[in-house]
Design a protein around this motif. Structure first.
Motif, PDB file in Angstrom:
ATOM      1  N   ALA A   1      34.762 -28.410  41.665  1.00 23.81           N
ATOM      2  CA  ALA A   1      35.513 -28.900  40.519  1.00 23.81           C
ATOM      3  C   ALA A   1      34.870 -28.520  39.186  1.00 23.81           C
ATOM      4  O   ALA A   1      33.666 -28.619  39.008  1.00 23.81           O
ATOM      5  N   THR A   2      35.721 -28.107  38.255  1.00 18.91           N
ATOM      6  CA  THR A   2      35.283 -27.852  36.888  1.00 18.91           C
ATOM      7  C   THR A   2      34.946 -29.182  36.234  1.00 18.91           C
ATOM      8  O   THR A   2      35.747 -30.120  36.264  1.00 18.91           O
ATOM      9  N   THR A   3      33.766 -29.263  35.652  1.00 24.41           N
ATOM     10  CA  THR A   3      33.380 -30.467  34.928  1.00 24.41           C
ATOM     11  C   THR A   3      33.550 -30.276  33.427  1.00 24.41           C
ATOM     12  O   THR A   3      33.639 -31.248  32.691  1.00 24.41           O
ATOM     13  N   ALA A   4      33.600 -29.016  32.977  1.00 27.78           N
ATOM     14  CA  ALA A   4      33.851 -28.704  31.571  1.00 27.78           C
ATOM     15  C   ALA A   4      34.052 -27.202  31.425  1.00 27.78           C
ATOM     16  O   ALA A   4      33.606 -26.414  32.269  1.00 27.78           O
ATOM     17  N   LEU A   5      34.735 -26.831  30.357  1.00 22.29           N
ATOM     18  CA  LEU A   5      34.847 -25.436  29.933  1.00 22.29           C
ATOM     19  C   LEU A   5      34.263 -25.341  28.540  1.00 22.29           C
ATOM     20  O   LEU A   5      34.454 -26.246  27.725  1.00 22.29           O
ATOM     21  N   THR A   6      33.586 -24.252  28.265  1.00 23.35           N
ATOM     22  CA  THR A   6      33.155 -23.966  26.902  1.00 23.35           C
ATOM     23  C   THR A   6      33.815 -22.666  26.497  1.00 23.35           C
ATOM     24  O   THR A   6      33.658 -21.645  27.178  1.00 23.35           O
ATOM     25  N   LEU A   7      34.596 -22.728  25.425  1.00 22.36           N
ATOM     26  CA  LEU A   7      35.314 -21.552  24.942  1.00 22.36           C
ATOM     27  C   LEU A   7      34.706 -21.085  23.629  1.00 22.36           C
ATOM     28  O   LEU A   7      34.452 -21.891  22.727  1.00 22.36           O
ATOM     29  N   GLU A   8      34.489 -19.784  23.545  1.00 23.07           N
ATOM     30  CA  GLU A   8      33.980 -19.150  22.329  1.00 23.07           C
ATOM     31  C   GLU A   8      34.965 -18.072  21.914  1.00 23.07           C
ATOM     32  O   GLU A   8      35.741 -17.571  22.732  1.00 23.07           O
ATOM     33  N   HIS A   9      34.913 -17.708  20.632  1.00 22.29           N
ATOM     34  CA  HIS A   9      35.786 -16.645  20.138  1.00 22.29           C
ATOM     35  C   HIS A   9      35.056 -15.856  19.069  1.00 22.29           C
ATOM     36  O   HIS A   9      33.986 -16.243  18.613  1.00 22.29           O
ATOM     37  N   TYR A  10      35.654 -14.740  18.700  1.00 25.58           N
ATOM     38  CA  TYR A  10      35.153 -13.897  17.624  1.00 25.58           C
ATOM     39  C   TYR A  10      35.931 -14.310  16.377  1.00 25.58           C
ATOM     40  O   TYR A  10      37.096 -13.941  16.221  1.00 25.58           O
ATOM     41  N   PRO A  11      35.323 -15.129  15.479  1.00 27.53           N
ATOM     42  CA  PRO A  11      36.055 -15.636  14.309  1.00 27.53           C
ATOM     43  C   PRO A  11      36.634 -14.505  13.448  1.00 27.53           C
ATOM     44  O   PRO A  11      35.995 -13.480  13.234  1.00 27.53           O
ATOM     45  N   GLY A  12      37.832 -14.729  12.994  1.00 27.79           N
ATOM     46  CA  GLY A  12      38.527 -13.734  12.184  1.00 27.79           C
ATOM     47  C   GLY A  12      39.283 -12.750  13.053  1.00 27.79           C
ATOM     48  O   GLY A  12      40.475 -12.528  12.872  1.00 27.79           O
ATOM     49  N   MET A  13      38.605 -12.150  13.990  1.00 28.88           N
ATOM     50  CA  MET A  13      39.243 -11.189  14.888  1.00 28.88           C
ATOM     51  C   MET A  13      40.250 -11.885  15.804  1.00 28.88           C
ATOM     52  O   MET A  13      41.356 -11.383  16.009  1.00 28.88           O
TER      53      MET A  13
END
Length: 153
Positions: free
Chosen positions: A47-59
């Motif tokens: 089971a997934t206990t959490a997701l951490t999402l990141e992105h390239y700001p602006g892009m």
């Protein structure tokens, strides 16, 4: 981008009903709003206990905006909203929402599916999944690439 397109990347949660109300406020030309809500799921054997999402700001905003603008030209839409969260997200919490509005349902459904296929396959986000056994970055899936490829002109 037009006044009819809203793109937000944020850590804070959002209320889907409020976003629909904002998209349709004072509009009488909208006959259909299609909503896709992505929610962090848990459960299962690992089971997934959490997701951490990141992105390239602006892009990330620019790329999502480019595809939202393409959806607006491909289908007779009256509006598009895409909200995507970043940061640590727990099971049951919102990850993202895509709203497409049109006078008729077919355009709204097709545009929402187009945008979701793009987001799953190509949007510049990175996802780390946490389970009881540790955490790993989630790899791209061939099925997501195949779904997005069907929209190529």
């Amino acid at each position: 981008m037009t006044d009819n397109v809203t793109i937000r990347i944020q850590t804070a949660d959002f209320d889907v009903n409020s976003e629909i109300a904002s998209l349709t406020a004072s509009r009488t030309d909208i006959g259909a709003v299609v909503t896709f809500s992505g929610i962090c799921r848990g459960g299962g054997s690992d089971a997934t206990t959490a997701l951490t999402l990141e992105h390239y700001p602006g892009m990330a905003e620019a790329e999502i905006g480019r595809h939202a603008a393409e959806a607006m030209t491909r289908w007779p839409l009256t509006g598009v909203t895409v909200i995507h969260r970043t940061g640590r997200i727990l099971p049951g919490e919102n990850i993202m929402v895509v709203l497409t509005a049109s006078a008729h349902r077919q355009a709204a459904f097709q545009a929402a599916e187009f945008l979701m296929d793009y987001l799953k396959a190509h949007a510049p986000f990175w996802k780390r999944e946490e389970t009881a056994g540790g955490s790993d970055w989630v790899a791209a899936k061939t099925d997501d690439d195949d779904a997005a490829a069907r929209w190529d002109k």
